[in-house]
Design a protein around this motif. Sequence first.
Motif, mmCIF file in Angstrom:
data_model
loop_
_atom_site.group_PDB
_atom_site.id
_atom_site.type_symbol
_atom_site.label_atom_id
_atom_site.label_comp_id
_atom_site.label_asym_id
_atom_site.label_seq_id
_atom_site.Cartn_x
_atom_site.Cartn_y
_atom_site.Cartn_z
ATOM 1 N N ASN A 1 -6.572 -3.086 -15.602
ATOM 2 C CA ASN A 1 -7.169 -4.415 -15.524
ATOM 3 C C ASN A 1 -7.949 -4.715 -16.793
ATOM 4 O OD1 ASN A 1 -6.280 -4.838 -12.855
ATOM 5 N ND2 ASN A 1 -7.976 -3.635 -12.068
ATOM 6 N N ASP A 2 -7.899 -5.966 -17.219
ATOM 7 C CA ASP A 2 -8.685 -6.369 -18.383
ATOM 8 C C ASP A 2 -10.173 -6.241 -18.068
ATOM 9 O OD1 ASP A 2 -6.365 -6.995 -19.704
ATOM 10 O OD2 ASP A 2 -6.377 -9.087 -19.051
ATOM 11 N N ILE A 3 -10.961 -5.887 -19.089
ATOM 12 C CA ILE A 3 -12.409 -5.796 -18.898
ATOM 13 C C ILE A 3 -12.955 -7.191 -18.617
ATOM 14 C CG2 ILE A 3 -14.601 -5.225 -19.991
ATOM 15 C CD1 ILE A 3 -13.151 -3.129 -21.628
ATOM 16 N N VAL A 4 -13.711 -7.299 -17.526
ATOM 17 C CA VAL A 4 -14.265 -8.592 -17.140
ATOM 18 C C VAL A 4 -15.763 -8.645 -17.395
ATOM 19 C CG1 VAL A 4 -14.597 -10.211 -15.243
ATOM 20 C CG2 VAL A 4 -12.462 -8.923 -15.419
ATOM 21 N N GLU A 5 -16.484 -7.623 -16.923
ATOM 22 C CA GLU A 5 -17.937 -7.640 -17.077
ATOM 23 C C GLU A 5 -18.464 -6.469 -17.907
ATOM 24 O OE1 GLU A 5 -19.682 -7.906 -13.245
ATOM 25 O OE2 GLU A 5 -18.870 -9.899 -12.812
ATOM 26 N N ASN A 6 -17.941 -5.279 -17.657
ATOM 27 C CA ASN A 6 -18.403 -4.116 -18.414
ATOM 28 C C ASN A 6 -17.320 -3.045 -18.430
ATOM 29 O OD1 ASN A 6 -18.918 -2.096 -16.130
ATOM 30 N ND2 ASN A 6 -20.097 -3.880 -15.453
ATOM 31 N N LYS A 7 -17.457 -2.089 -19.357
ATOM 32 C CA LYS A 7 -16.423 -1.068 -19.551
ATOM 33 C C LYS A 7 -16.313 -0.094 -18.388
ATOM 34 C CE LYS A 7 -19.442 2.054 -22.217
ATOM 35 N NZ LYS A 7 -19.363 3.179 -21.264
ATOM 36 N N ASP A 8 -17.344 -0.026 -17.544
ATOM 37 C CA ASP A 8 -17.332 0.899 -16.403
ATOM 38 C C ASP A 8 -16.956 0.200 -15.100
ATOM 39 O OD1 ASP A 8 -18.156 3.105 -17.965
ATOM 40 O OD2 ASP A 8 -20.235 2.405 -17.875
ATOM 41 N N GLU A 9 -16.339 -0.939 -15.207
ATOM 42 C CA GLU A 9 -15.997 -1.706 -14.022
ATOM 43 C C GLU A 9 -14.983 -0.963 -13.142
ATOM 44 O OE1 GLU A 9 -15.931 -6.223 -14.020
ATOM 45 O OE2 GLU A 9 -13.830 -5.705 -14.175
ATOM 46 N N ASP A 10 -15.132 -1.107 -11.827
ATOM 47 C CA ASP A 10 -14.223 -0.471 -10.875
ATOM 48 C C ASP A 10 -13.029 -1.369 -10.566
ATOM 49 O OD1 ASP A 10 -15.710 1.852 -10.589
ATOM 50 O OD2 ASP A 10 -16.959 0.991 -9.006
ATOM 51 N N SER A 11 -12.037 -0.779 -9.892
ATOM 52 C CA SER A 11 -10.869 -1.510 -9.419
ATOM 53 C C SER A 11 -10.655 -1.177 -7.949
ATOM 54 C CB SER A 11 -9.621 -1.133 -10.221
ATOM 55 O OG SER A 11 -9.760 -1.508 -11.571
ATOM 56 N N PHE A 12 -9.823 -1.965 -7.281
ATOM 57 C CA PHE A 12 -9.460 -1.714 -5.894
ATOM 58 C C PHE A 12 -8.014 -1.226 -5.829
ATOM 59 C CE2 PHE A 12 -12.649 -5.035 -4.259
ATOM 60 C CZ PHE A 12 -13.551 -4.059 -3.903
ATOM 61 N N ILE A 13 -7.755 -0.338 -4.859
ATOM 62 C CA ILE A 13 -6.389 0.079 -4.538
ATOM 63 C C ILE A 13 -6.207 -0.117 -3.038
ATOM 64 C CG2 ILE A 13 -4.701 1.952 -4.505
ATOM 65 C CD1 ILE A 13 -6.259 3.244 -6.803
ATOM 66 N N ASP A 14 -5.297 -0.994 -2.650
ATOM 67 C CA ASP A 14 -4.968 -1.195 -1.242
ATOM 68 C C ASP A 14 -3.628 -0.538 -0.945
ATOM 69 O OD1 ASP A 14 -7.246 -2.610 -0.916
ATOM 70 O OD2 ASP A 14 -6.302 -4.550 -0.539
ATOM 71 N N ILE A 15 -3.574 0.208 0.165
ATOM 72 C CA ILE A 15 -2.333 0.853 0.590
ATOM 73 C C ILE A 15 -2.064 0.434 2.034
ATOM 74 C CG2 ILE A 15 -1.145 3.051 0.988
ATOM 75 C CD1 ILE A 15 -3.047 4.322 -1.023
ATOM 76 N N PHE A 16 -0.872 -0.094 2.288
ATOM 77 C CA PHE A 16 -0.537 -0.445 3.667
ATOM 78 C C PHE A 16 0.968 -0.323 3.862
ATOM 79 C CE2 PHE A 16 -1.053 -4.230 1.078
ATOM 80 C CZ PHE A 16 0.098 -4.953 1.301
ATOM 81 N N GLY A 17 1.337 -0.075 5.089
ATOM 82 C CA GLY A 17 2.747 0.133 5.406
ATOM 83 C C GLY A 17 2.912 1.147 6.512
ATOM 84 N N LYS A 18 3.944 2.004 6.385
ATOM 85 C CA LYS A 18 4.268 2.944 7.452
ATOM 86 C C LYS A 18 4.587 4.312 6.856
ATOM 87 C CE LYS A 18 6.530 1.369 10.937
ATOM 88 N NZ LYS A 18 7.604 0.830 11.805
ATOM 89 N N ILE A 19 3.998 5.364 7.474
ATOM 90 C CA ILE A 19 4.289 6.747 7.100
ATOM 91 C C ILE A 19 4.677 7.507 8.365
ATOM 92 C CG2 ILE A 19 3.425 8.876 6.046
ATOM 93 C CD1 ILE A 19 1.383 7.226 4.553
ATOM 94 N N ASN A 20 5.903 8.024 8.370
ATOM 95 C CA ASN A 20 6.382 8.782 9.531
ATOM 96 C C ASN A 20 6.162 7.996 10.829
ATOM 97 O OD1 ASN A 20 7.633 11.049 10.644
ATOM 98 N ND2 ASN A 20 5.682 12.052 11.087
#
Length: 218
Positions: free
Chosen positions: A139-158
Amino acid sequence: MKSIFLTLLILILVPNTENVIGTYKIIEEFSSDTLELNEDGTYLYKGRGDSCWTWYDFSGEWEKHNETLILSETANTYEEEFVINEQADLKDNDSITIFLKTVNDKPLKDLTIEYYSINEKQVQVKKWNQNGILKFKKNDIVENKDEDSFIDIFGKINEKEVSTRLVSSRNSGQILITINLEPKKIIENRIHKFKIMKDSLMILDSKVLEIGKLYTKL
């Protein structure tokens, strides 16, 4: 004379608990946590944050050692379903690699992974592939160099539906996500220690409560 001596000895050796019995409330703008200390040696802690989705209770027994209040708790928890391990990007690449695996190598299928900036202005969506390795553009830097990101995982496993949101560092180069479909129950004995002061308590040691917070007696 002997009976007077024995009375004084009992008063010295047996801790006076009456002065701590009662209900205490945290001094915190965004919290209304309370601690109820009962005469029978039990307690009830009510965690009441600014969102009802985060409310919780726990209870157990309490005792007083000199000027320290000790709460004992038996907590029943479960292993994490999603464990994230991150490796910093030493080469400062403009991409991030996410590895997916399951405990006991159960089959993955029909998974969607979304990687996006914490302000949700930049969203990337990918489907699971056979090798479980996905590459995203950082992701492009928006506010600061230590900015976090989100990871969403959804679907089906077994054949089991899964859905989660993980927080990762934008500066990571590689992320390994381990999925545990059958988390085991964990029984944990916890201790919470408070310093006893005049009409108030201060947290000295706890795994779940914030150290240094003050509670006043109601």
